[in-house]
Scaffold this motif. Structure first.
Motif, PDB file in Angstrom:
ATOM      1  N   ALA A 142     -19.063  -4.369  12.672  1.00  0.00           N
ATOM      2  CA  ALA A 142     -18.448  -5.663  12.683  1.00  0.00           C
ATOM      3  C   ALA A 142     -17.628  -5.959  11.302  1.00  0.00           C
ATOM      4  CB  ALA A 142     -19.530  -6.617  13.135  1.00  0.00           C
ATOM      5  N   SER A 143     -18.033  -5.855  10.261  1.00  0.00           N
ATOM      6  CA  SER A 143     -17.602  -6.280   9.030  1.00  0.00           C
ATOM      7  C   SER A 143     -16.246  -5.341   8.695  1.00  0.00           C
ATOM      8  CB  SER A 143     -18.603  -6.177   7.935  1.00  0.00           C
ATOM      9  OG  SER A 143     -17.944  -6.309   6.666  1.00  0.00           O
ATOM     10  N   VAL A 144     -16.407  -3.932   9.132  1.00  0.00           N
ATOM     11  CA  VAL A 144     -15.316  -3.165   8.711  1.00  0.00           C
ATOM     12  C   VAL A 144     -14.035  -3.440   9.894  1.00  0.00           C
ATOM     13  CG1 VAL A 144     -14.510  -0.776   9.079  1.00  0.00           C
ATOM     14  CG2 VAL A 144     -16.542  -1.210   7.976  1.00  0.00           C
ATOM     15  N   GLN A 145     -14.379  -3.696  11.110  1.00  0.00           N
ATOM     16  CA  GLN A 145     -13.608  -4.067  11.944  1.00  0.00           C
ATOM     17  C   GLN A 145     -12.855  -5.501  11.684  1.00  0.00           C
ATOM     18  OE1 GLN A 145     -13.262  -2.592  15.531  1.00  0.00           O
ATOM     19  NE2 GLN A 145     -11.358  -3.823  15.306  1.00  0.00           N
ATOM     20  N   GLU A 146     -13.598  -6.573  11.014  1.00  0.00           N
ATOM     21  CA  GLU A 146     -12.986  -7.858  10.482  1.00  0.00           C
ATOM     22  C   GLU A 146     -11.881  -7.609   9.570  1.00  0.00           C
ATOM     23  OE1 GLU A 146     -14.284 -12.176   8.930  1.00  0.00           O
ATOM     24  OE2 GLU A 146     -15.516 -10.479   8.784  1.00  0.00           O
ATOM     25  N   ALA A 147     -12.405  -6.547   8.556  1.00  0.00           N
ATOM     26  CA  ALA A 147     -11.503  -6.154   7.356  1.00  0.00           C
ATOM     27  C   ALA A 147     -10.183  -5.585   8.157  1.00  0.00           C
ATOM     28  CB  ALA A 147     -12.154  -5.390   6.401  1.00  0.00           C
ATOM     29  N   TYR A 148     -10.347  -4.731   8.939  1.00  0.00           N
ATOM     30  CA  TYR A 148      -9.271  -3.948   9.455  1.00  0.00           C
ATOM     31  C   TYR A 148      -8.257  -5.036  10.103  1.00  0.00           C
ATOM     32  CZ  TYR A 148      -6.274  -0.980  12.419  1.00  0.00           C
ATOM     33  OH  TYR A 148      -5.552  -0.385  13.377  1.00  0.00           O
ATOM     34  N   GLU A 149      -8.749  -5.964  10.922  1.00  0.00           N
ATOM     35  CA  GLU A 149      -7.853  -6.952  11.624  1.00  0.00           C
ATOM     36  C   GLU A 149      -7.199  -7.718  10.852  1.00  0.00           C
ATOM     37  OE1 GLU A 149     -10.753  -8.780  14.100  1.00  0.00           O
ATOM     38  OE2 GLU A 149     -10.840  -6.840  15.585  1.00  0.00           O
ATOM     39  N   LYS A 150      -7.932  -8.225   9.657  1.00  0.00           N
ATOM     40  CA  LYS A 150      -7.157  -9.138   8.634  1.00  0.00           C
ATOM     41  C   LYS A 150      -6.230  -8.179   7.716  1.00  0.00           C
ATOM     42  CE  LYS A 150     -10.863 -12.380   7.789  1.00  0.00           C
ATOM     43  NZ  LYS A 150     -11.926 -12.858   6.706  1.00  0.00           N
ATOM     44  N   SER A 151      -6.291  -6.922   7.455  1.00  0.00           N
ATOM     45  CA  SER A 151      -5.248  -6.137   7.059  1.00  0.00           C
ATOM     46  C   SER A 151      -4.126  -6.074   7.738  1.00  0.00           C
ATOM     47  CB  SER A 151      -5.944  -4.809   6.534  1.00  0.00           C
ATOM     48  OG  SER A 151      -5.950  -3.906   7.746  1.00  0.00           O
ATOM     49  N   ARG A 152      -4.290  -5.862   9.248  1.00  0.00           N
ATOM     50  CA  ARG A 152      -3.262  -5.970  10.193  1.00  0.00           C
ATOM     51  C   ARG A 152      -2.497  -6.950  10.180  1.00  0.00           C
ATOM     52  NH1 ARG A 152      -1.579  -1.477  10.451  1.00  0.00           N
ATOM     53  NH2 ARG A 152      -0.346  -2.123  12.292  1.00  0.00           N
ATOM     54  N   ALA A 153      -2.932  -8.144   9.923  1.00  0.00           N
ATOM     55  CA  ALA A 153      -2.240  -9.450   9.837  1.00  0.00           C
ATOM     56  C   ALA A 153      -1.419  -9.658   8.309  1.00  0.00           C
ATOM     57  CB  ALA A 153      -3.091 -10.299  10.221  1.00  0.00           C
ATOM     58  N   ALA A 154      -1.806  -8.725   7.619  1.00  0.00           N
ATOM     59  CA  ALA A 154      -1.186  -8.849   6.149  1.00  0.00           C
ATOM     60  C   ALA A 154       0.343  -8.448   6.312  1.00  0.00           C
ATOM     61  CB  ALA A 154      -1.856  -8.214   5.027  1.00  0.00           C
ATOM     62  N   PHE A 155       1.081  -9.015   5.207  1.00  0.00           N
ATOM     63  CA  PHE A 155       2.565  -8.692   5.235  1.00  0.00           C
ATOM     64  C   PHE A 155       3.206  -8.830   6.418  1.00  0.00           C
ATOM     65  CE2 PHE A 155       0.012  -5.892   2.440  1.00  0.00           C
ATOM     66  CZ  PHE A 155       0.251  -6.413   0.929  1.00  0.00           C
ATOM     67  N   SER A 156       3.175  -9.700   7.163  1.00  0.00           N
ATOM     68  CA  SER A 156       3.724 -10.134   8.351  1.00  0.00           C
ATOM     69  C   SER A 156       5.170 -10.573   8.180  1.00  0.00           C
ATOM     70  CB  SER A 156       3.032 -11.304   9.335  1.00  0.00           C
ATOM     71  OG  SER A 156       2.728 -12.380   8.381  1.00  0.00           O
ATOM     72  N   ASP A 157       5.319 -11.020   6.992  1.00  0.00           N
ATOM     73  CA  ASP A 157       6.723 -11.441   6.711  1.00  0.00           C
ATOM     74  C   ASP A 157       7.880 -10.243   6.550  1.00  0.00           C
ATOM     75  OD1 ASP A 157       5.408 -10.886   4.342  1.00  0.00           O
ATOM     76  OD2 ASP A 157       6.419 -12.543   3.083  1.00  0.00           O
ATOM     77  N   MET A 158       7.203  -9.316   6.324  1.00  0.00           N
ATOM     78  CA  MET A 158       8.011  -7.968   6.139  1.00  0.00           C
ATOM     79  C   MET A 158       8.515  -7.388   7.395  1.00  0.00           C
ATOM     80  SD  MET A 158       6.077  -5.540   2.972  1.00  0.00           S
ATOM     81  CE  MET A 158       7.446  -4.455   3.111  1.00  0.00           C
ATOM     82  N   ALA A 159       9.812  -6.669   7.143  1.00  0.00           N
ATOM     83  CA  ALA A 159      10.317  -6.011   8.420  1.00  0.00           C
ATOM     84  C   ALA A 159       9.193  -4.873   8.638  1.00  0.00           C
ATOM     85  CB  ALA A 159      11.562  -5.426   8.112  1.00  0.00           C
ATOM     86  N   GLN A 160       9.068  -4.730  10.066  1.00  0.00           N
ATOM     87  CA  GLN A 160       8.514  -3.751  10.668  1.00  0.00           C
ATOM     88  C   GLN A 160       8.786  -2.439  10.362  1.00  0.00           C
ATOM     89  OE1 GLN A 160       7.156  -4.413  14.753  1.00  0.00           O
ATOM     90  NE2 GLN A 160       6.234  -6.072  14.518  1.00  0.00           N
TER      91      GLN A 160
END
Length: 206
Positions: A142-160
């Motif tokens: 569960a902790s790894v999943q949470e870390a992954y989801e937060k990392s996916r939300a990072a750098f959202s201001d950058m162009a995909q």
């Protein structure tokens, strides 16, 4: 080439599902020569190797552990079940702790519970610890999943694109690494307190 981070996550979670431990009853009740000990460890930990030529345990390692007081000496060149149990614990600890720290952590096991005549068996202590650790697998996932989801939300201001994906993966690695760093720091603080207490006890005995 674009890395599929979701595949990486699934691979990590699947690997956690397969985490297990060597049960005391799997360890021979007869005393073993050094070659037999290294073969036993290689056979049981082969799946933990990162690279095929990695060494799980060698004669030099065993001699070094004995020399540094992590492991009691063999008896007539033979190693007991208790020796093997300590070697298993050393195998886990050596990836995060120094030889000196491991020596301090294992001292109670060596001095109080290593003897086969002891009322409290080292194998029972080992089994309880391992079962406790296995119970932490699901919270870890569960902790790894949470870390992954937060990392996916990072750098959202950058162009995909590939650069953004690369940084998201870097954020995931950093999150996992920070968790290890903090826990290692906490362990070292505990070990330092144990060492301080031992030094104080020695001074008071003089």
């Amino acid at each position: 080439m674009r890395i599929d981070t979701n595949d990486i996550l699934n691979s990590i979670l699947q690997s956690l599902d397969h985490v297990d431990y060597i049960r005391p009853e799997e360890i021979p009740n007869i005393e073993l020569y050094m070659d037999q000990v290294t073969t036993f460890m290689d056979d049981h930990f082969s799946s933990t190797k990162r690279y095929g030529n990695d060494k799980i345990l060698t004669k030099t390692m065993i001699n070094n552990y004995t020399k540094n007081n992590l492991l009691p000496p063999s008896v007539k060149k033979k190693y007991s079940k208790e020796h093997v149990l300590l070697l298993i614990l050393i195998y886990y600890f050596k990836n995060i702790l120094s030889i000196k720290d491991i020596e301090i952590v294992l001292k109670p096991l060596r001095e109080k519970y290593f003897s086969q005549d002891n009322e409290v068996k080292l194998s029972d202590l080992y089994k309880e610890i391992c079962e406790m650790e296995k119970s932490r697998i699901e919270p870890m996932k569960a902790s790894v999943q949470e870390a992954y989801e937060k990392s996916r939300a990072a750098f959202s201001d950058m162009a995909q694109g590939e650069d953004q994906e690369e940084l998201k993966l870097f954020a995931f690695i950093c999150s996992l690494s920070f968790d290890v760093y903090l826990k290692k720091m906490m362990i070292e603080k505990i070990v330092d307190e144990l060492a301080k207490k031992e030094n104080t006890d020695k001074a008071s005995d003089k």
